[in-house]
Each structure stands twice: as structure tokens, then as C-alpha cells.
Design an enzyme around this catalytic site. Structure first.
Site, PDB file in Angstrom:
ATOM      1  N   GLU A 108       0.815  -1.215   0.000  1.00  0.00           N
ATOM      2  CA  GLU A 108       0.000   0.000   0.000  1.00  0.00           C
ATOM      3  C   GLU A 108       0.844   1.258   0.000  1.00  0.00           C
ATOM      4  O   GLU A 108       1.945   1.277   0.545  1.00  0.00           O
ATOM      5  CB  GLU A 108      -0.839   0.035   1.278  1.00  0.00           C
TER       6      GLU A 108
ATOM      7  N   CYS B 279       3.276   8.281   1.214  1.00  0.00           N
ATOM      8  CA  CYS B 279       3.744   7.352   2.236  1.00  0.00           C
ATOM      9  C   CYS B 279       3.897   6.006   1.540  1.00  0.00           C
ATOM     10  O   CYS B 279       2.916   5.468   1.029  1.00  0.00           O
ATOM     11  CB  CYS B 279       2.683   7.292   3.336  1.00  0.00           C
TER      12      CYS B 279
ATOM     13  N   CYS C   6       5.278  -7.272   7.706  1.00  0.00           N
ATOM     14  CA  CYS C   6       6.292  -6.820   8.661  1.00  0.00           C
ATOM     15  C   CYS C   6       6.489  -7.906   9.709  1.00  0.00           C
ATOM     16  O   CYS C   6       5.545  -8.586  10.101  1.00  0.00           O
ATOM     17  CB  CYS C   6       5.824  -5.531   9.335  1.00  0.00           C
TER      18      CYS C   6
ATOM     19  N   CYS D 271       3.790  -5.417  15.987  1.00  0.00           N
ATOM     20  CA  CYS D 271       3.174  -4.451  16.915  1.00  0.00           C
ATOM     21  C   CYS D 271       1.667  -4.729  16.968  1.00  0.00           C
ATOM     22  O   CYS D 271       1.029  -4.935  15.929  1.00  0.00           O
ATOM     23  CB  CYS D 271       3.441  -3.022  16.456  1.00  0.00           C
TER      24      CYS D 271
ATOM     25  N   CYS E  88      -1.056  -2.565  14.984  1.00  0.00           N
ATOM     26  CA  CYS E  88      -0.795  -2.295  13.568  1.00  0.00           C
ATOM     27  C   CYS E  88      -1.360  -3.382  12.654  1.00  0.00           C
ATOM     28  O   CYS E  88      -1.102  -4.574  12.863  1.00  0.00           O
ATOM     29  CB  CYS E  88       0.709  -2.178  13.370  1.00  0.00           C
TER      30      CYS E  88
ATOM     31  N   CYS F 239      -1.555   2.278   7.469  1.00  0.00           N
ATOM     32  CA  CYS F 239      -0.911   1.191   6.745  1.00  0.00           C
ATOM     33  C   CYS F 239      -1.468  -0.186   7.076  1.00  0.00           C
ATOM     34  O   CYS F 239      -1.746  -0.506   8.201  1.00  0.00           O
ATOM     35  CB  CYS F 239       0.592   1.222   6.952  1.00  0.00           C
TER      36      CYS F 239
HETATM   37  N1  SAH Z   1       7.655   0.160  10.752  1.00  0.00           N
HETATM   38  C1  SAH Z   1       7.864   1.544  10.855  1.00  0.00           C
HETATM   39  C2  SAH Z   1       7.178   2.348   9.784  1.00  0.00           C
HETATM   40  C3  SAH Z   1       5.817   1.907   9.370  1.00  0.00           C
HETATM   41  S1  SAH Z   1       4.542   2.099  10.569  1.00  0.00           S
HETATM   42  C4  SAH Z   1       7.472   2.026  12.239  1.00  0.00           C
HETATM   43  O1  SAH Z   1       6.862   1.255  12.973  1.00  0.00           O
HETATM   44  O2  SAH Z   1       7.796   3.155  12.582  1.00  0.00           O
HETATM   45  C5  SAH Z   1       4.248   3.849  10.455  1.00  0.00           C
HETATM   46  C6  SAH Z   1       3.679   4.460  11.706  1.00  0.00           C
HETATM   47  O3  SAH Z   1       2.316   4.098  11.878  1.00  0.00           O
HETATM   48  C7  SAH Z   1       4.397   4.054  12.978  1.00  0.00           C
HETATM   49  O4  SAH Z   1       4.641   5.179  13.790  1.00  0.00           O
HETATM   50  C8  SAH Z   1       3.405   3.128  13.609  1.00  0.00           C
HETATM   51  O5  SAH Z   1       3.630   3.006  14.977  1.00  0.00           O
HETATM   52  C9  SAH Z   1       2.095   3.784  13.234  1.00  0.00           C
HETATM   53  N2  SAH Z   1       0.909   2.948  13.329  1.00  0.00           N
HETATM   54  C10 SAH Z   1       0.765   1.660  13.015  1.00  0.00           C
HETATM   55  N3  SAH Z   1      -0.493   1.240  13.250  1.00  0.00           N
HETATM   56  C11 SAH Z   1      -1.166   2.307  13.722  1.00  0.00           C
HETATM   57  C12 SAH Z   1      -2.499   2.519  14.158  1.00  0.00           C
HETATM   58  N4  SAH Z   1      -3.398   1.525  14.154  1.00  0.00           N
HETATM   59  N5  SAH Z   1      -2.833   3.757  14.570  1.00  0.00           N
HETATM   60  C13 SAH Z   1      -1.931   4.768  14.579  1.00  0.00           C
HETATM   61  N6  SAH Z   1      -0.665   4.629  14.193  1.00  0.00           N
HETATM   62  C14 SAH Z   1      -0.278   3.397  13.768  1.00  0.00           C
HETATM   63 FE1  SF4 Z   2       5.876  -3.177  11.562  1.00  0.00          FE
HETATM   64 FE2  SF4 Z   2       3.545  -1.989  11.976  1.00  0.00          FE
HETATM   65 FE3  SF4 Z   2       5.261  -2.267  13.988  1.00  0.00          FE
HETATM   66 FE4  SF4 Z   2       5.799  -0.527  12.008  1.00  0.00          FE
HETATM   67  S1  SF4 Z   2       4.102  -0.412  13.465  1.00  0.00           S
HETATM   68  S2  SF4 Z   2       7.192  -2.028  12.951  1.00  0.00           S
HETATM   69  S3  SF4 Z   2       4.893  -1.643  10.270  1.00  0.00           S
HETATM   70  S4  SF4 Z   2       4.250  -3.946  12.884  1.00  0.00           S
END
Ligand code: SAH
Ligand code: SF4
Length: 343
Positions: free
Chosen positions: A90, A103, A110, A114, A117, A331
Site C-alpha cells: 500500500e 507514504c 512486517c 506491533c 498495527c 498502513c
Molecule cells: N515500521 C515503521 C514504519 C511503518 S509504521 C514504524 O513502525 O515506525 C508507520 C507508523 O504508523 C508508525 O509510527 C506506527 O507506529 C504507526 N501505526 C501503526 N499502526 C497504527 C495505528 N493503528 N494507529 C496509529 N498509528 C499506527
Molecule cells: Fe511493523 Fe507496523 Fe510495527 Fe511498524 S508499526 S514495525 S509496520 S508492525
């Protein structure tokens, strides 16, 4: 097959001369690539022998639009791109006052897991090549007939888990032989892979760095971000200070506000102490609800109160404006819904 779009001019020159072609052909090929051709056949000033050689030995990476959602609220466009092997990633295109920002994704899925996410929940397939990162930008530019001025590596994937390709991408995309988007207009976001932060600092690039923090407490951060068990907060902050020393560039911290999880006054106070005196900006993001994760975003009042505590302690913090709220523009969400058959 050789990934021709991931090469810079000197690599391409070496590649072609090693195979018996003239040096100047490399520039010709790069010019075509820069103009977005999708096949070697379209490179009409090349001799037949070279076209055949390239067709037999190399490929031009691409990202084709599989799905697209346009926000009725603010025009944000969310793309689901299909890659050469049928994988999907995406990208989100946003129109700010100062131009277009995109973006992009750096991996298919990944490994970091997390809990809040959508990407983290969908597992991991593979890392993207530098050319596939460029292809996302090119595809969005072409689809809208625009020029994109800012790039953030905040889509699917962890950029520092695909370090070599990401650095290659940064060098390529900012060069005149490619899209010529200056490093100052690019930001990398990482969940905190500490050794790579040191490596990145040593490169002293002009590119921005954003750290996904989400809690000032190890116990809580480890619950939502498993990477914290390997690289706890103190190590992460130490690496951030090293980066600041080396580059003199302000760091951004991302902090997703999750109701009842990390949004109390006490959390805000602990966060202030943690980042005290640091050249940084804190981006507060009301968490996007990912199906099944069971998280809800903090109330508006809580967001404001959290921000006020940070500000009153001298930290620079803002609540991020949500773009594309009606199209799941966070994302991993479009891909997840697409694969479930919902869109
Ligand atoms: N993996 C990298 C970059 C991709 S995620 C990272 O984790 O930084 C991009 C951003 O989106 C990160 O700050 C992540 O913590 C945030 N993010 C992911 N899922 C989210 C959600 N459900 N609500 C708000 N922010 C989110
Ligand atoms: Fe991976 Fe999502 Fe965690 Fe970023 S926030 S490191 S994309 S699992």
C-alpha cells in the site's frame, strides 16, 4: 534477472560495458527509466542487440494499481499496488498546502508484530527492492499527472529491517538520475532497531528520522511493540542522542494515543522526563482502530490534556491531523480488507 531500476549510473555503466556495450548506453537507458517506460522495447534509441540483451537478462520493476480509494473528505488517495510476483503493498498519497506527499511501503508485511498495527497482524512475505519503492512513487505520479515532493517511509514494513535496500533507495531517489527528490524531503520511520539507528547516524544523510515510541515505560512498550524486548527504551534513547550528535537533525517521535493504554497524565509526565532537553518533535496520533486489536483512540479531551502536559514542560508536540479517515488510510488496512473480500 537483473533489477535494472535499482542500479545507479556507475553500476549500470559497469553492467553494460562488462557485457560489451558502449559506456554511453547506460545514460540512455537511465533516461528512459527516468521517463517511466515499462519495457525495453520502448527505448527506441538503443541498438537491437542491446534491447535483446536487456530483455533476456534484466527487468524493469513496476507497481500496478490494483485498488484505489479516494477520500471524500480531503482527497487523500490510498493505493493497493501489485508487484511483479503478485504480492501487494500500500501507499497513501496526500495533498498538503506545500505539495504532494506519499507514504510508501518498504516490505510486504512486517516481522515486528506491533499489536496495534494492521501490517504487523498480517505477517511477513518479503522485503522490497529499491526499485519497488521508487515504482510506488512513479505509479502515483503517473496516475495523477503530478510531481510528488515529499516521501515518508511509513507504509507497510520496517525500513531498518530492510536497511541495505532502503539506503540504496534513498541515494537513488534523491539523485538526478532518478526522481531527484531531495533527502530533506524524505523521512524514515522506525520502530527502533537500535544498531541500524547508529549505522544511519554515521551516514549523516539529510533525511529525516522518526521513531515510533508509543510509551515511556518498558513494560507497556514491550506489550504493544515486541521489538522493545530486544532494544529497550534506554538503549533506544541513547541511539537517538547519538543520531542527534552526529547529524544535528531534530528527531520526530510518533506516539499513538490509545485510550486507557498509554494516554494518562502520568504517561505524559514520564514521556516529558524521558525526552527532556532533546531536540525533537512529538507527533501524537489518535490510534486508528484496527479490526480485532481492541484498541480505541483517546477522547479529544484526553488528547489535548496529554499534549498540554508535554507543551508545559517545554516539549514540542502536536496532535496529527488525520487524513483519509474515511478510507482506512493507515498502513495495512486496505490490504487486510481486500484479502478478506470486504472492498
Ligand atoms: N515500521 C515503521 C514504519 C511503518 S509504521 C514504524 O513502525 O515506525 C508507520 C507508523 O504508523 C508508525 O509510527 C506506527 O507506529 C504507526 N501505526 C501503526 N499502526 C497504527 C495505528 N493503528 N494507529 C496509529 N498509528 C499506527
Ligand atoms: Fe511493523 Fe507496523 Fe510495527 Fe511498524 S508499526 S514495525 S509496520 S508492525
Amino acid at each position: 534477472m537483473t533489477d535494472i531500476k535499482s542500479m545507479n549510473l556507475s553500476e549500470l555503466t559497469a553492467y553494460l560495458t562488462d557485457s560489451g556495450f558502449e559506456k554511453f548506453r547506460a545514460k540512455q537507458v537511465l533516461d528512459w527509466l527516468k521517463n517511466g517506460v515499462s519495457s525495453f522495447e520502448e527505448m527506441t534509441n538503443l541498438p537491437k542487440k542491446l534491447t535483446v540483451f536487456l530483455e533476456d537478462n534484466a527487468y524493469i520493476a513496476s507497481a500496478s494499481v490494483e485498488r484505489k480509494q479516494i477520500s471524500r473528505i480531503d482527497g487523500t488517495v490510498k493505493y493497493l499496488f501489485k508487484l511483479y510476483d503478485g504480492e501487494y503493498v500500500e501507499s497513501v498519497l496526500m495533498n498538503y498546502h506545500h505539495g504532494y506527499s506519499i507514504c510508501i511501503s518498504t516490505q510486504v508485511g512486517c516481522k515486528m508484530g506491533c499489536t496495534f498495527c494492521a501490517t504487523g497482524k498480517s505477517g511477513f512475505s518479503r522485503s522490497l527492492t529499491a526499485s519497488e519503492m521508487i515504482a510506488q512513487i512513479e505509479a502515483a505520479q503517473k496516475d495523477n499527472n503530478i510531481r510528488i515532493s515529499n516521501v515518508v517511509l511509513m507504509g507497510m514494513g520496517e525500513p531498518f529491517d530492510n536497511y541495505e535496500n532502503v539506503i540504496r533507495f534513498l541515494r537513488l531517489v534523491s539523485s538526478e538520475d532518478s526522481l531527484n527528490i531531495g533527502m530533506r524531503h524524505i523521512t524514515i520511520s522506525t520502530c527502533g532497531i537500535v544498531p541500524r539507528i547508529y549505522d544511519f547516524a554515521d551516514l549523516k544523510l539529510q533525511c529525516g528520522l522518526s521513531i515510533s515510541l508509543h510509551s515511556p515505560y518498558n513494560e507497556k512498550r514491550s506489550e504493544t511493540m515486541p521489538i522493545n524486548r530486544r532494544y529497550p527504551i534506554a538503549d533506544l534513547i541513547k541511539a537517538c542522542r547519538y543520531y542527534l550528535d552526529k547529524t544535528n537533525r531534530r528527531i520526530s517521535f510518533e506516539y499513538a494515543l490509545i485510550a486507557g493504554v498509554n494516554d494518562s497524565d502520568k504517561d505524559a509526565e514520564a514521556l516529558s522526563s524521558l525526552l527532556k532537553g532533546m531536540l525533537c518533535h512529538i507527533n501524537l496520533i489518535p490510534v486508528n482502530n484496527v479490526t480485532g486489536a481492541g484498541y480505541t483512540k483517546s477522547t479529544f479531551k484526553r488528547q489535548q490534556s496529554f499534549m498540554n502536559i508535554l507543551s508545559s514542560r517545554g516539549l514540542n508536540a502536536t496532535v496529527r491531523r488525520t487524513l483519509g479517515a474515511d478510507i482506512d488510510a493507515s498502513c495495512g488496512q486496505l490490504k487486510r480488507n481486500y484479502q478478506k473480500g470486504d472492498v
